[in-house]
Design a protein around this motif. Structure first.
Motif, PDB file in Angstrom:
ATOM      1  N   ILE A  74      -2.520 -25.535  53.670  1.00 44.41           N
ATOM      2  CA  ILE A  74      -1.903 -26.262  52.549  1.00 44.41           C
ATOM      3  C   ILE A  74      -1.508 -27.668  52.983  1.00 44.41           C
ATOM      4  O   ILE A  74      -1.809 -28.654  52.304  1.00 44.41           O
ATOM      5  N   THR A  75      -0.813 -27.752  54.132  1.00 42.65           N
ATOM      6  CA  THR A  75      -0.324 -29.039  54.607  1.00 42.65           C
ATOM      7  C   THR A  75      -1.482 -30.023  54.799  1.00 42.65           C
ATOM      8  O   THR A  75      -1.397 -31.186  54.379  1.00 42.65           O
ATOM      9  N   GLN A  79      -2.110 -33.468  52.864  1.00 42.94           N
ATOM     10  CA  GLN A  79      -2.214 -34.756  53.559  1.00 42.94           C
ATOM     11  C   GLN A  79      -3.544 -35.453  53.281  1.00 42.94           C
ATOM     12  O   GLN A  79      -3.638 -36.670  53.372  1.00 42.94           O
ATOM     13  N   PHE A  86       3.133 -26.626  40.183  1.00 43.80           N
ATOM     14  CA  PHE A  86       3.064 -25.179  39.936  1.00 43.80           C
ATOM     15  C   PHE A  86       3.297 -24.840  38.461  1.00 43.80           C
ATOM     16  O   PHE A  86       4.039 -25.518  37.759  1.00 43.80           O
ATOM     17  N   VAL A  90       9.483 -23.866  41.640  1.00 45.29           N
ATOM     18  CA  VAL A  90      10.253 -23.147  42.652  1.00 45.29           C
ATOM     19  C   VAL A  90      11.698 -23.650  42.645  1.00 45.29           C
ATOM     20  O   VAL A  90      11.947 -24.829  42.433  1.00 45.29           O
ATOM     21  N   HIS A  91      12.629 -22.737  42.879  1.00 45.41           N
ATOM     22  CA  HIS A  91      14.053 -23.125  43.001  1.00 45.41           C
ATOM     23  C   HIS A  91      14.414 -23.321  44.468  1.00 45.41           C
ATOM     24  O   HIS A  91      13.895 -22.620  45.327  1.00 45.41           O
ATOM     25  N   PHE A  92      15.334 -24.244  44.711  1.00 42.80           N
ATOM     26  CA  PHE A  92      15.821 -24.456  46.077  1.00 42.80           C
ATOM     27  C   PHE A  92      17.338 -24.552  46.045  1.00 42.80           C
ATOM     28  O   PHE A  92      17.870 -25.426  45.366  1.00 42.80           O
ATOM     29  N   LYS A  93      18.009 -23.716  46.792  1.00 43.06           N
ATOM     30  CA  LYS A  93      19.461 -23.861  46.888  1.00 43.06           C
ATOM     31  C   LYS A  93      19.773 -25.044  47.783  1.00 43.06           C
ATOM     32  O   LYS A  93      19.316 -25.098  48.916  1.00 43.06           O
ATOM     33  N   GLY A  94      20.549 -25.969  47.274  1.00 42.85           N
ATOM     34  CA  GLY A  94      21.029 -27.066  48.120  1.00 42.85           C
ATOM     35  C   GLY A  94      20.111 -28.270  48.198  1.00 42.85           C
ATOM     36  O   GLY A  94      20.521 -29.309  48.680  1.00 42.85           O
ATOM     37  N   ILE A  95      18.858 -28.147  47.758  1.00 41.70           N
ATOM     38  CA  ILE A  95      17.983 -29.324  47.776  1.00 41.70           C
ATOM     39  C   ILE A  95      18.085 -30.011  46.423  1.00 41.70           C
ATOM     40  O   ILE A  95      17.969 -29.386  45.377  1.00 41.70           O
TER      41      ILE A  95
ATOM     42  N   ARG B 218      27.418 -18.907  53.115  1.00 43.36           N
ATOM     43  CA  ARG B 218      25.971 -19.146  53.240  1.00 43.36           C
ATOM     44  C   ARG B 218      25.653 -19.136  54.724  1.00 43.36           C
ATOM     45  O   ARG B 218      26.276 -19.869  55.492  1.00 43.36           O
ATOM     46  N   ASP B 246      25.295 -15.048  50.995  1.00 44.54           N
ATOM     47  CA  ASP B 246      23.905 -15.391  50.791  1.00 44.54           C
ATOM     48  C   ASP B 246      23.353 -15.731  52.173  1.00 44.54           C
ATOM     49  O   ASP B 246      23.781 -16.699  52.782  1.00 44.54           O
ATOM     50  N   ASP B 282       7.447 -18.971  48.365  1.00 45.95           N
ATOM     51  CA  ASP B 282       7.045 -20.037  47.438  1.00 45.95           C
ATOM     52  C   ASP B 282       7.764 -21.351  47.737  1.00 45.95           C
ATOM     53  O   ASP B 282       7.250 -22.425  47.456  1.00 45.95           O
ATOM     54  N   GLN B 283       8.955 -21.260  48.351  1.00 42.82           N
ATOM     55  CA  GLN B 283       9.646 -22.498  48.753  1.00 42.82           C
ATOM     56  C   GLN B 283       8.853 -23.205  49.861  1.00 42.82           C
ATOM     57  O   GLN B 283       8.668 -24.421  49.827  1.00 42.82           O
ATOM     58  N   ILE B 285       5.669 -22.853  50.483  1.00 41.89           N
ATOM     59  CA  ILE B 285       4.398 -23.318  49.919  1.00 41.89           C
ATOM     60  C   ILE B 285       4.590 -24.624  49.153  1.00 41.89           C
ATOM     61  O   ILE B 285       3.819 -25.567  49.304  1.00 41.89           O
ATOM     62  N   LYS B 286       5.659 -24.674  48.354  1.00 35.22           N
ATOM     63  CA  LYS B 286       5.893 -25.903  47.572  1.00 35.22           C
ATOM     64  C   LYS B 286       6.054 -27.108  48.498  1.00 35.22           C
ATOM     65  O   LYS B 286       5.434 -28.143  48.290  1.00 35.22           O
ATOM     66  N   LEU B 287       6.871 -26.972  49.516  1.00 39.47           N
ATOM     67  CA  LEU B 287       7.102 -28.122  50.396  1.00 39.47           C
ATOM     68  C   LEU B 287       5.856 -28.458  51.225  1.00 39.47           C
ATOM     69  O   LEU B 287       5.582 -29.627  51.499  1.00 39.47           O
ATOM     70  N   MET B 288       5.099 -27.431  51.610  1.00 39.03           N
ATOM     71  CA  MET B 288       3.857 -27.706  52.335  1.00 39.03           C
ATOM     72  C   MET B 288       2.866 -28.435  51.421  1.00 39.03           C
ATOM     73  O   MET B 288       2.118 -29.304  51.868  1.00 39.03           O
ATOM     74  N   LEU B 292       4.400 -31.370  53.983  1.00 40.43           N
ATOM     75  CA  LEU B 292       5.211 -30.995  55.142  1.00 40.43           C
ATOM     76  C   LEU B 292       4.518 -29.861  55.899  1.00 40.43           C
ATOM     77  O   LEU B 292       3.845 -29.028  55.295  1.00 40.43           O
ATOM     78  N   THR B 293       4.726 -29.826  57.211  1.00 37.02           N
ATOM     79  CA  THR B 293       4.238 -28.678  57.970  1.00 37.02           C
ATOM     80  C   THR B 293       5.169 -27.505  57.684  1.00 37.02           C
ATOM     81  O   THR B 293       6.255 -27.691  57.127  1.00 37.02           O
ATOM     82  N   GLN B 300      13.860 -28.216  56.184  1.00 35.09           N
ATOM     83  CA  GLN B 300      14.414 -28.753  54.941  1.00 35.09           C
ATOM     84  C   GLN B 300      15.121 -27.668  54.132  1.00 35.09           C
ATOM     85  O   GLN B 300      16.185 -27.896  53.565  1.00 35.09           O
ATOM     86  N   ILE B 301      14.498 -26.492  54.069  1.00 34.27           N
ATOM     87  CA  ILE B 301      15.058 -25.403  53.265  1.00 34.27           C
ATOM     88  C   ILE B 301      16.395 -24.948  53.858  1.00 34.27           C
ATOM     89  O   ILE B 301      17.384 -24.788  53.157  1.00 34.27           O
ATOM     90  N   GLY B 304      19.122 -27.704  53.427  1.00 38.76           N
ATOM     91  CA  GLY B 304      19.660 -27.702  52.066  1.00 38.76           C
ATOM     92  C   GLY B 304      20.584 -26.511  51.850  1.00 38.76           C
ATOM     93  O   GLY B 304      21.702 -26.664  51.352  1.00 38.76           O
ATOM     94  N   PHE B 305      20.129 -25.369  52.288  1.00 34.15           N
ATOM     95  CA  PHE B 305      20.886 -24.132  52.097  1.00 34.15           C
ATOM     96  C   PHE B 305      22.273 -24.213  52.742  1.00 34.15           C
ATOM     97  O   PHE B 305      23.255 -23.720  52.192  1.00 34.15           O
ATOM     98  N   ARG B 307      23.945 -26.949  53.329  1.00 29.94           N
ATOM     99  CA  ARG B 307      24.636 -28.210  53.041  1.00 29.94           C
ATOM    100  C   ARG B 307      26.006 -27.956  52.425  1.00 29.94           C
ATOM    101  O   ARG B 307      26.187 -27.089  51.618  1.00 29.94           O
TER     102      ARG B 307
END
Ligand SMILES: Nc1ncnc2c1ncn2[C@@H]1O[C@H](COP(=O)(O)OP(=O)(O)O)[C@@H](O)[C@H]1O
Ligand SMILES: [Mg+2]
Lengths: 250, 307
Positions: A74-75, A79, A86, A90-95, B218, B246, B282-283, B285-288, B292-293, B300-301, B304-305, B307
């Motif tokens: 994917i990466t 690139q 999508f 997708v949800h992200f806690k804290g981002i 957390r 969590d 899926d988190q 995958i989305k960032l990749m 991102l590697t 990053q995840i 954020g979690f 933070r």
């Protein structure tokens, strides 16, 4: 140019194995605006995930600008210039929204610039920029943020999976404009999975996917009249009901 | 004078780049290194034979802060310190504690802080406590804080507990008793690595009618580390309590969440939520798909979690 040669994606179930994508051949030329449509469950999202590298192919080959990317992850594909919005964000806690846009662009994007991307998808930027990308946002809001991350990347090949899903008809007016202008915004090839007549209407080419295969492919003017009489475009009639004005702008 | 390592520890645990404003007491290697009191905030060394200080905040003190960081930079120090906070009525203050251990030696360094808070009517206290450890010695860095909170009517206490790096073993015990309309909010952030272990035990008694608490943890457990989160909320009155744990579990880690809700009044509304799981696929995958590697996406995840 993106080329899929004899691509198959097989899943194993209780009853044996099934080809979700079944020996599919497809060529997407550079700079084109291509809309993929077709019945639910036909394999459209699966195909998009194969292109992004999320679903590994069971058989076949993918070429991107004549380079074999079948084994690229994917990466690496991201690139090389492939982006994907999508169907289900997708949800992200804290981002936060700004973090996601910064990761998308790969630079320390200014708040002003980030706001521009959000405004493009009809979000009042100041209210959203510091919000977390989590369930406190509505489905439509998350969806627009998802689209904004792909616009922000501005890569040469952008995929949007049902961008209209979950977006109210007022905001949809704005969104159509985004896609009408998208060739200027991202300057590349655009692949949209959609059932909306308004989106099919701005396509250069339409591809119909059914049962994991390309059922039809051709220029819009040839395919659209035919499709509007079929089940593939059942939703299309709805778009005639949308108000011409009334899109809320901030 | 503080040396460079000690100064850096202070920055890590108390965000201090020099001597803080307001009242402070800086403890280094078991000794008082610096102290300042103000017209409203007095700090006095205990006279009952125990090691520690009494911090007295006059009624009506607003917008003032107290910093009481602790630094251990010599290997092999073991101490138990008793600090008592007497916060008068109608105050609005920030208290920053925290302990940084730099252990380059082969002996264990351990700081057990016992903090008691007596919070007067209608006072607001924000309490921040950070733990940090570093140093490449074989000696362990151990922190076992005990926090007791006694809240009078209408008071509000907001606690932020952070331990992200370098503490080998910790057992945190926090007990609170709340009178009418008092509120306590806890945000705990924890990350453990290697073979570290961390236990957090909360016991909040909601004694007064209209009292409430929200305990939110957390955490991220990596490598073969272990975490235990125990939250007990006791509803003795018409009250509301919520605890949430969590956790992201990685590698060979072990995470346990033990909820306990104890309602002794028909109008006690108590909720416990716990979720433990690996980073959502899926988190990643989305960032990749943003370029991102996998490792960068993970970072990053987690960032954020926590933070
Ligand atoms: N991993 C999988 N395992 C089993 N079935 C799958 C899997 N992924 C997709 N499918 C099935 O493949 C079909 C095509 O799905 P999808 O690509 O999402 O369709 P579309 O986007 O065209 O609506 C659906 O019937 C779906 O349930
Ligand atoms: Mg789909």
């Amino acid at each position: 140019m993106l080329e899929l040669k004899n691509v198959t994606y097989t899943v194993t179930e209780d009853k044996g194995s099934k080809n979700i994508i079944d020996h599919l051949d497809l060529v997407i030329p550079d700079g084109k605006f291509v809309v993929i449509t077709g019945p639910n469950g036909g394999g459209k999202s699966t195909l998009a995930k194969i292109i992004m590298g999320i679903n590994p192919v069971s058989d076949g080959q993918l070429l991107f600008d004549d380079r074999d990317i079948t084994a690229a992850n994917i990466t690496q594909r991201a690139q090389m210039g492939i982006s994907f919005a999508f169907q289900q964000p997708v949800h992200f806690k804290g981002i936060k929204v700004i973090d996601l846009l910064r990761l998308a662009t790969g630079v320390n994007l200014s708040v002003g610039k980030a706001c521009e991307y959000l405004s493009l998808v009809g979000l009042c930027a100041k209210e959203y920029i510091q919000r977390e990308v989590n369930a406190s946002l509505s489905g439509g809001e998350l969806k627009r943020i998802e689209i904004a991350t792909v616009l922000a990347r501005g890569t040469k090949f952008s995929i949007f999976d049902e961008p209209e899903a979950g977006i109210d008809i007022w905001s949809f007016q704005n969104l159509i404009q985004v896609f009408e202008n998208i060739r200027k915004t991202v300057q590349g090839t655009v692949l949209i999975i959609s059932h909306q007549e308004r989106i099919l209407n701005i396509a250069d080419e339409i591809v119909v996917i059914e049962n994991g295969r390309v059922a039809k492919q051709g220029p819009r003017d040839e395919l659209l009249p035919e499709l509007l009489g079929t089940a593939s475009a059942v939703n299309a009639g709805c778009s005639r009901l949308t108000p011409e004005k009334g899109a809320v702008k901030c | 004078m503080l040396d460079k390592i000690q100064m850096q520890m202070l920055t890590e645990v108390a965000d201090l780049h020099g001597v803080p404003e307001g009242a402070y007491n800086i403890r280094v290697n078991g000794e008082k290194a610096a102290r300042n009191t103000t017209a409203n905030i007095d700090i006095a060394t205990k006279t009952d034979g125990k090691s520690g200080i009494d911090i007295r905040i006059k009624a009506g003190t607003k917008n003032e802060s107290v910093h009481i960081p602790v630094v251990l930079s010599e290997s092999g120090i073991k101490e138990t310190v008793y600090n008592d906070f007497f916060v008068g009525e109608d105050c609005d203050v920030v208290i920053v504690a925290g302990c940084g251990i730099h252990n380059c030696g082969s002996q264990d360094s351990q700081h057990d802080g016992v903090h008691r808070f007596f919070v007067g009517k209608n006072s607001r206290v924000r309490y921040v406590e950070k733990h940090y450890g570093e140093g490449d010695g074989r000696g362990k860095r151990v922190l076992n804080p005990v926090t007791e909170v006694y809240q009078e009517a209408g008071s509000y206490v907001d606690m932020e507990m952070v331990q992200i790096k370098g503490v080998d073993s910790t057992r945190r015990v926090t007990r609170a008793e709340l009178a009418e309309n008092a509120t306590m909010v806890v945000h705990e952030r924890l990350m453990t690595h290697a073979d570290q272990s961390a236990e957090s035990v909360y016991e909040v008694a909601l004694n007064g009618s209209g009292s409430s608490t929200d305990v939110i943890s957390r955490s991220v457990a990596r490598d073969s580390s272990r975490q235990v989160f125990e939250a007990a909320i006791i509803g003795n009155a018409a009250c509301s309590g919520h605890a949430e744990c969590d956790a992201i579990i990685m590698d060979q880690a072990h995470v346990a969440a033990v909820p306990k809700l104890d309602a002794r009044n028909v109008d006690a509304a108590l909720i416990h939520e716990a979720a433990i799981g690996k980073i959502a696929g899926d988190q990643l995958i989305k960032l990749m798909s943003l370029g991102l590697t996998e490792a960068e996406a993970e970072e990053q995840i987690i960032g954020g979690f926590l933070r």
